[in-house]
Design a protein around this motif. Sequence first.
Motif, PDB file in Angstrom:
ATOM      1  N   ASP A  90       0.855  -1.192   0.000  1.00 49.18           N
ATOM      2  CA  ASP A  90       0.000   0.000   0.000  1.00 49.18           C
ATOM      3  C   ASP A  90       0.891   1.242   0.000  1.00 49.18           C
ATOM      4  O   ASP A  90       1.333   1.711   1.036  1.00 49.18           O
ATOM      5  N   ARG A  91       1.145   1.772  -1.191  1.00 44.21           N
ATOM      6  CA  ARG A  91       2.048   2.931  -1.319  1.00 44.21           C
ATOM      7  C   ARG A  91       1.346   4.252  -1.069  1.00 44.21           C
ATOM      8  O   ARG A  91       1.948   5.311  -1.183  1.00 44.21           O
ATOM      9  N   ASP A  92       0.068   4.198  -0.728  1.00 41.38           N
ATOM     10  CA  ASP A  92      -0.682   5.424  -0.443  1.00 41.38           C
ATOM     11  C   ASP A  92      -0.613   5.800   1.029  1.00 41.38           C
ATOM     12  O   ASP A  92      -1.193   6.793   1.444  1.00 41.38           O
ATOM     13  N   GLY A 139       1.553   5.379   9.011  1.00 41.91           N
ATOM     14  CA  GLY A 139       0.189   4.894   8.813  1.00 41.91           C
ATOM     15  C   GLY A 139      -0.765   5.913   8.223  1.00 41.91           C
ATOM     16  O   GLY A 139      -1.897   5.577   7.883  1.00 41.91           O
ATOM     17  N   LYS A 140      -0.326   7.153   8.090  1.00 44.92           N
ATOM     18  CA  LYS A 140      -1.197   8.198   7.537  1.00 44.92           C
ATOM     19  C   LYS A 140      -1.196   8.129   6.014  1.00 44.92           C
ATOM     20  O   LYS A 140      -0.326   7.544   5.397  1.00 44.92           O
ATOM     21  N   SER A 141      -2.208   8.771   5.406  1.00 48.01           N
ATOM     22  CA  SER A 141      -2.382   8.756   3.955  1.00 48.01           C
ATOM     23  C   SER A 141      -2.188  10.151   3.383  1.00 48.01           C
ATOM     24  O   SER A 141      -2.072  11.130   4.123  1.00 48.01           O
ATOM     25  N   LEU A 142      -2.223  10.220   2.065  1.00 44.92           N
ATOM     26  CA  LEU A 142      -2.125  11.483   1.352  1.00 44.92           C
ATOM     27  C   LEU A 142      -3.233  12.424   1.811  1.00 44.92           C
ATOM     28  O   LEU A 142      -4.359  11.988   2.046  1.00 44.92           O
ATOM     29  N   ASP A 143      -2.943  13.687   1.956  1.00 43.70           N
ATOM     30  CA  ASP A 143      -3.863  14.747   2.378  1.00 43.70           C
ATOM     31  C   ASP A 143      -4.276  14.662   3.842  1.00 43.70           C
ATOM     32  O   ASP A 143      -5.121  15.434   4.277  1.00 43.70           O
ATOM     33  N   ASP A 144      -3.698  13.745   4.617  1.00 48.78           N
ATOM     34  CA  ASP A 144      -3.977  13.705   6.053  1.00 48.78           C
ATOM     35  C   ASP A 144      -3.262  14.864   6.736  1.00 48.78           C
ATOM     36  O   ASP A 144      -2.310  15.430   6.211  1.00 48.78           O
ATOM     37  N   GLU A 145      -3.725  15.167   7.918  1.00 48.97           N
ATOM     38  CA  GLU A 145      -3.161  16.251   8.714  1.00 48.97           C
ATOM     39  C   GLU A 145      -2.669  15.653  10.026  1.00 48.97           C
ATOM     40  O   GLU A 145      -3.331  14.825  10.626  1.00 48.97           O
ATOM     41  N   ILE A 146      -1.475  16.080  10.461  1.00 51.22           N
ATOM     42  CA  ILE A 146      -0.958  15.639  11.757  1.00 51.22           C
ATOM     43  C   ILE A 146      -0.574  16.858  12.568  1.00 51.22           C
ATOM     44  O   ILE A 146      -0.250  17.910  12.008  1.00 51.22           O
ATOM     45  N   GLU A 147      -0.625  16.708  13.887  1.00 51.08           N
ATOM     46  CA  GLU A 147      -0.180  17.770  14.776  1.00 51.08           C
ATOM     47  C   GLU A 147       0.917  17.210  15.671  1.00 51.08           C
ATOM     48  O   GLU A 147       0.784  16.126  16.230  1.00 51.08           O
ATOM     49  N   VAL A 148       1.999  17.970  15.776  1.00 51.44           N
ATOM     50  CA  VAL A 148       3.146  17.551  16.573  1.00 51.44           C
ATOM     51  C   VAL A 148       3.556  18.715  17.460  1.00 51.44           C
ATOM     52  O   VAL A 148       3.618  19.862  17.007  1.00 51.44           O
ATOM     53  N   GLN A 149       3.839  18.408  18.727  1.00 54.02           N
ATOM     54  CA  GLN A 149       4.296  19.452  19.633  1.00 54.02           C
ATOM     55  C   GLN A 149       5.800  19.638  19.461  1.00 54.02           C
ATOM     56  O   GLN A 149       6.577  18.695  19.578  1.00 54.02           O
ATOM     57  N   ILE A 159       0.092  16.266   4.631  1.00 51.38           N
ATOM     58  CA  ILE A 159       0.852  15.361   3.767  1.00 51.38           C
ATOM     59  C   ILE A 159       0.511  15.673   2.310  1.00 51.38           C
ATOM     60  O   ILE A 159      -0.622  15.505   1.873  1.00 51.38           O
ATOM     61  N   LEU A 160       1.510  16.138   1.558  1.00 51.73           N
ATOM     62  CA  LEU A 160       1.324  16.495   0.154  1.00 51.73           C
ATOM     63  C   LEU A 160       1.701  15.368  -0.795  1.00 51.73           C
ATOM     64  O   LEU A 160       1.098  15.221  -1.859  1.00 51.73           O
ATOM     65  N   GLU A 161       2.742  14.591  -0.421  1.00 44.45           N
ATOM     66  CA  GLU A 161       3.235  13.556  -1.333  1.00 44.45           C
ATOM     67  C   GLU A 161       3.920  12.450  -0.541  1.00 44.45           C
ATOM     68  O   GLU A 161       4.580  12.703   0.456  1.00 44.45           O
ATOM     69  N   ILE A 162       3.732  11.215  -1.009  1.00 45.16           N
ATOM     70  CA  ILE A 162       4.381  10.050  -0.414  1.00 45.16           C
ATOM     71  C   ILE A 162       5.090   9.307  -1.533  1.00 45.16           C
ATOM     72  O   ILE A 162       4.463   8.955  -2.534  1.00 45.16           O
ATOM     73  N   GLU A 163       6.401   9.100  -1.374  1.00 47.98           N
ATOM     74  CA  GLU A 163       7.184   8.392  -2.390  1.00 47.98           C
ATOM     75  C   GLU A 163       8.006   7.295  -1.731  1.00 47.98           C
ATOM     76  O   GLU A 163       8.469   7.464  -0.616  1.00 47.98           O
ATOM     77  N   TYR A 164       8.186   6.216  -2.473  1.00 42.60           N
ATOM     78  CA  TYR A 164       9.071   5.142  -2.012  1.00 42.60           C
ATOM     79  C   TYR A 164      10.175   4.975  -3.043  1.00 42.60           C
ATOM     80  O   TYR A 164       9.885   4.838  -4.236  1.00 42.60           O
ATOM     81  N   PRO A 165      11.443   4.989  -2.626  1.00 41.02           N
ATOM     82  CA  PRO A 165      12.537   4.841  -3.579  1.00 41.02           C
ATOM     83  C   PRO A 165      12.523   3.447  -4.196  1.00 41.02           C
ATOM     84  O   PRO A 165      12.481   2.436  -3.494  1.00 41.02           O
ATOM     85  N   GLU A 166      12.536   3.399  -5.508  1.00 39.70           N
ATOM     86  CA  GLU A 166      12.483   2.111  -6.228  1.00 39.70           C
ATOM     87  C   GLU A 166      13.781   1.329  -6.108  1.00 39.70           C
ATOM     88  O   GLU A 166      13.771   0.121  -6.140  1.00 39.70           O
ATOM     89  N   ASN A 167      14.919   2.022  -5.969  1.00 43.75           N
ATOM     90  CA  ASN A 167      16.201   1.330  -5.951  1.00 43.75           C
ATOM     91  C   ASN A 167      16.432   0.520  -4.679  1.00 43.75           C
ATOM     92  O   ASN A 167      17.355  -0.257  -4.598  1.00 43.75           O
ATOM     93  N   ASP A 168      15.576   0.679  -3.643  1.00 44.81           N
ATOM     94  CA  ASP A 168      15.720  -0.101  -2.417  1.00 44.81           C
ATOM     95  C   ASP A 168      15.127  -1.491  -2.578  1.00 44.81           C
ATOM     96  O   ASP A 168      15.448  -2.395  -1.836  1.00 44.81           O
ATOM     97  N   ALA A 169      14.205  -1.642  -3.523  1.00 43.04           N
ATOM     98  CA  ALA A 169      13.510  -2.922  -3.652  1.00 43.04           C
ATOM     99  C   ALA A 169      14.465  -4.003  -4.143  1.00 43.04           C
ATOM    100  O   ALA A 169      15.322  -3.793  -4.968  1.00 43.04           O
TER     101      ALA A 169
END
Length: 170
Positions: A90-92, A139-149, A159-169
């Motif tokens: 699940d790359r999303d 565990g969050k998805s695209l367009d989710d919002e998180i709050e951190v102190q 979250i604007l973009e989620i990418e996984y590097p292909e060269n690690d596979a």
Amino acid sequence: MGRWRPPRPRGSRYITPEGASRMRAEVKHLWEVERPRVTQAVSDAAKLGDRSENADYIYGKKRLREIDSRVRFLTKRLEEITVVDRIPDDRDKVFFGAWVTLEVDDGKTVKYRIVGPDEFNVKEGLISMDSPVARALLGKSLDDEIEVQQNEEWVTYYILEIEYPENDAV
């Protein structure tokens, strides 16, 4: 005698393939290059006579202990870590190894990769999976919002973009 400090909590046992290869390269460099050089310097300093007042000998022995300690730590750590070398199905969603582009409240964007605690480097955008931001992202998805102190105030990230590097596979 030094001041007693409680032991640091154990970091997560995951690492990227790049991080594992950097750790192996450091062990190899320390053991095959640095240690023989320092050993030779200590040997040469010992030949000069009185070791009690010989700074090269004293500091060389200290450096040897530091090298041996680091090699022991890295070797032990490499035995217990798990190299995460596959991309999740699940790359999303945000998982270990993901590059995540975030927008901060004030409109700035930042890009982080979630990595193991042995390889984080904030200047390069690598954050530990044990950090507050990474824990909130996992565990969050695209367009989710998180709050951190951070620094006694709450910061909101989108979250604007989620990418996984292909060269690690593998």
